[in-house]
Enzyme design. Structure first.
Site, short mmCIF file in Angstrom:
data_model
loop_
_atom_site.label_atom_id
_atom_site.label_comp_id
_atom_site.label_asym_id
_atom_site.label_seq_id
_atom_site.Cartn_x
_atom_site.Cartn_y
_atom_site.Cartn_z
N GLU A 113 2.23 20.59 51.22
CA GLU A 113 1.02 19.88 51.62
C GLU A 113 0.63 18.90 50.54
O GLU A 113 1.05 19.05 49.39
CB GLU A 113 -0.15 20.87 51.80
CG GLU A 113 0.04 21.81 52.95
CD GLU A 113 -1.05 22.89 52.99
OE1 GLU A 113 -2.03 22.82 52.21
OE2 GLU A 113 -0.89 23.82 53.80
N LYS A 312 1.58 18.64 40.10
CA LYS A 312 0.63 17.53 39.91
C LYS A 312 1.35 16.26 39.50
O LYS A 312 2.23 16.29 38.65
CB LYS A 312 -0.40 17.92 38.83
CG LYS A 312 -1.20 19.16 39.23
CD LYS A 312 -2.67 18.97 39.37
CE LYS A 312 -3.43 18.71 38.14
NZ LYS A 312 -4.86 18.71 38.31
N CYS A 424 -27.71 2.06 19.14
CA CYS A 424 -28.46 1.08 18.35
C CYS A 424 -29.93 1.46 18.53
O CYS A 424 -30.45 1.43 19.65
CB CYS A 424 -28.22 -0.32 18.87
SG CYS A 424 -29.44 -1.49 18.22
S1 IVH Z 1 -4.61 25.90 48.52
C1 IVH Z 1 -5.48 30.20 46.54
N1 IVH Z 1 -4.06 23.49 49.36
O1 IVH Z 1 -6.48 22.33 44.43
C2 IVH Z 1 -5.62 28.73 46.31
N2 IVH Z 1 -5.53 23.70 47.50
O2 IVH Z 1 -5.79 23.70 41.81
C3 IVH Z 1 -5.78 28.00 47.60
N3 IVH Z 1 -6.41 21.57 46.68
O3 IVH Z 1 -9.04 24.70 44.22
C4 IVH Z 1 -5.78 26.54 47.40
N4 IVH Z 1 -5.37 20.29 48.14
O4 IVH Z 1 -9.50 22.55 45.52
C5 IVH Z 1 -4.73 24.23 48.45
N5 IVH Z 1 -3.49 21.44 50.27
C6 IVH Z 1 -4.17 22.16 49.37
C7 IVH Z 1 -5.02 21.56 48.41
C8 IVH Z 1 -5.68 22.38 47.48
C9 IVH Z 1 -6.22 20.32 47.11
C10 IVH Z 1 -7.27 21.93 45.53
C11 IVH Z 1 -8.21 23.06 45.78
C12 IVH Z 1 -7.89 24.10 44.75
C13 IVH Z 1 -7.15 23.32 43.73
C14 IVH Z 1 -6.16 24.21 43.01
#
Ligand code: IVH
Length: 669
Positions: A113, A312, A424
């Protein structure tokens, strides 16, 4: 590394990480990329592992960040809201897969995703209706932002179909699509308001606003990516997403079901190249094991699931030559270093300037004259310099130092303890500060005087205005004949100034430009104190009684009124006939004085009234609303599920907790 330098490095990393955590979660104004943050965190984790004798329960490695802000009810998540492990390389992804293979000895399917760059949200539905929306908070308890979330059009308030569980949580990401973000920023900049650095900051800031009517105007969107069901009703993640779609949720577009690591890499490569074509920002890709049985077997580590991982993307970077550094002075006197760069194309635009933030940042970069630097645009409007290409440096060129004197007025700069910026201090003698304060004063949401920045610069240059009060001395004769001022434009300006005398007190208070007193705070202060005189007399204790006012704002208000020059200007504004008190004086328009001298904390959920309605009732009967429980609180008006912290505090202080029915008795005729 020896023991003592390891200790030093650990402490340094902890300090830095705490600061960046705060910048990210609380201020919504990060200075470094997630990548840099993760690198520091990894280094710290490594050192802490190697030197367990320096462990500390408060280390940034021991907690997940919190975005909790005062002023929101907090509620526990029914299922903890974890985050994902981050990776930046194929090797790390291969490790992830290898770990899975150790546990699962059958075929594993993955769902790839997009990783949306927004703010995580958890929605609770009961019998098909949205009942609550919580931010992640610390993963266990989050802020209740239901009222704001209800305004997001893509979130269903009622589900479609019938086969959804009677009660369940669903998680996703609130985000601001790029087009809406750009339009909103354009409009803000036209109105002289600060622009948001990137869509994520704009989203975070919007979700935590106290006024959901404003939230409703903001172009927020939401993608739901995981149903957090207590009972397993689906076989796979993919299947559950499709069910969510059928129930009315907007689920992630561009998800792929794949059967091998090779296909995962292909998906990543595809989106690393095409991310710029998406209508919203992503910061990577999320890979999840598809089978929910396999997910259950794999389980969780303390902080993250073993069945999912985030890959990332690195922020887009370019390297270019540093031509020089300018120092800009803003309205508050804060000095910002800005680098001038040899123009370089980056993520669709040409970069010529980049922010250097502050002296610490410059020192950390060890910036030298003529350096070749790396610039990064992590979705931010203003690109930043993230490093120096030291291999390209020849000899030992002189360092670029932060200036010691104001570039505009020559005054020696000061740096307040605990603050990163240099200031300043010559507020009343430094030209850009003077001009920008007047520009803020006349801006649309303040006094709404119809004049351009260039006009203010001209009036200042001609010696006609040097503070907001001088505007009210301007005569038609003073203006006509100035460059670009004909009869009509001179008349218009005078008329616009004249009209501004009617601007209501809260906006006048905002116009004064007291540090940290934005529109909302100004409204709260004006409502609570009623007049500039009462506000000026207010003590620290009284100020922090006001809902949402903490010590930082209170301190700023007090020091503003401590400055005789400010009082002089206020005196002149009063003379000029500005509205320095609220129209509705103390008891005008009140339904009764039954709640006179009483303060209320309203907490929890109410079925027959909205919280705003209850707050209004308190005020209508002469009472005051405050946000947090203290010994001065008269009553706590509690609904369903009131915040446990508040309840504990109320019990400890012996403050009566009353129901809506009790409250209605209090104000009954
Ligand atoms: S799954 C158990 N799917 O990334 C964790 N997270 O670093 C379930 N995020 O806190 C998260 N896109 O805010 C998931 N397709 C996606 C996502 C996603 C963005 C964010 C989310 C999470 C963070 C994790």
């Amino acid at each position: 590394m020896d023991r003592s330098s390891a200790k030093e490095r650990i402490e340094q990393l902890r300090r830095e990480l705490h600061r960046h955590n705060h910048l990210y979660y609380v201020e919504a104004a990060p200075e470094i990329s997630d990548f840099e943050f993760d690198l520091m965190l990894q280094e710290l984790e490594g050192l802490e592992k190697k030197y367990p004798e320096f462990s500390d329960d408060n280390s940034p490695t021991k907690r997940v960040g919190s975005d909790i802000v005062e002023g929101f009810e907090q509620h526990p998540h029914e299922i903890p809201m974890l985050s994902l492990g981050n990776t930046y390389s194929r090797e790390e992804l291969a490790d992830f897969e290898a770990r899975i293979r150790k546990t699962i000895d059958e075929g594993v399917e993955y769902v790839c995703e997009l990783k949306y760059d927004g703010v995580a949200i958890s929605l609770t539905y009961e019998n098909g209706s949205l009942v609550r929306a919580l931010t992640r908070g610390d993963g266990v308890v989050g802020d209740d932002v239901t009222t704001n979330v209800r305004t997001i059009r893509s979130i269903p308030l009622k589900l479609t179909g019938h086969d959804y569980p009677p009660r369940f949580e669903i998680r996703g990401e609130v985000l601001m699509p790029l087009e809406g973000f750009r339009k909103m920023n354009e409009a803000r900049s036209k109105r002289g308001e600060q622009v948001f650095a990137n869509p994520r900051n704009a989203t975070a800031g919007t979700l935590k606003m106290q006024n959901s009517a404003v939230v409703a105007q903001r172009p927020l969107d939401c993608y739901l990516y995981a149903a957090a069901l207590k009972e397993q009703v689906f076989e796979t993640h993919f299947e559950s997403l499709n069910a969510c779609k059928a129930w009315g949720f907007k689920i992630p577009p561009y998800s792929n079901l794949v059967g091998s690591l090779e296909e995962v890499y292909a998906y990543i490569d595809h989106w690393a190249g095409k991310r710029g074509e998406l209508p919203f920002e992503i910061d990577g890709v999320v890979v999840k094991v598809n089978s929910l049985d396999q997910q259950r077997i794999l389980g969780f580590t303390a902080k993250t699931p073993r069945w999912a991982i985030a890959y990332k993307f690195k922020a887009q970077q370019a390297s270019t030559k540093l031509l020089g550094v300018d120092f800009q002075v803003g309205r508050t006197g804060a000095v910002t270093p800005v680098a001038n760069l040899a123009p370089v194309p980056l993520a669709g635009t040409t970069v010529k300037r980049a922010s250097l933030h502050n002296a610490d940042q410059m020192r950390m970069l060890d910036l030298r004259e003529e350096d070749v630097v790396f610039v990064e645009k992590g979705g931010d409007i203003i690109p930043k310099i993230v490093g120096v290409d030291k291999a390209q440096r020849t000899g030992d060129p002189p360092a670029i130092r932060f200036i010691r004197h104001c570039p505009e007025c020559g005054t020696e700069l000061v740096r307040l303890p605990g603050e990163a910026a240099h200031y300043c201090p010559n507020a009343y003698g430094c030209p850009p500060q003077i001009r920008e304060r007047i520009e803020h004063f006349i801006s649309r949401k303040a006094m709404n005087i119809n004049a351009a920045g260039a006009t203010i610069a001209l009036l200042y240059k001609e010696g006609l205005v040097s503070n907001p009060a001088d505007l009210y001395q301007l005569q038609y004769e003073d203006i006509i004949g100035l460059e670009r001022f004909a009869e009509k434009s001179s008349q218009n300006l005078v008329a616009s100034i004249q009209e501004s005398r009617e601007v209501p007190f809260p906006r006048v208070l905002y116009a004064l430009g007291i540090r940290y007193v934005g529109e909302t705070v100004a409204k709260k202060l004006a409502q609570y104190f009623g007049s500039i005189h009462r506000l000026r007399e207010a003590s620290m204790e009284e100020l922090v009684e006001v809902e949402e006012i903490g010590e930082r704002i209170a301190g700023s208000v007090i020091s503003f009124f401590d400055d005789p020059k400010n009082n002089e200007i206020i005196g002149a504004l009063e003379q000029a006939g500005l509205q320095l008190e609220s129209e509705q004086t103390a008891d005008e328009g009140l339904a009764s004085e039954k709640l006179k001298d009483m303060t209320f904390v309203i907490s929890g959920k109410f079925s027959d009234y909205s919280r705003d309605e209850l707050k209004e009732l308190v005020e209508k009967h002469g009472g005051k609303n405050v946000g947090s429980v203290s010994s001065k609180t008269s009553y706590i008006l509690a609904g369903k599920n009131m915040g446990p912290e508040k309840l504990k505090k109320a019990e400890a202080l012996g403050i009566p907790v009353i129901s809506v029915e009790d409250f209605m008795e209090l104000i009954k005729d």
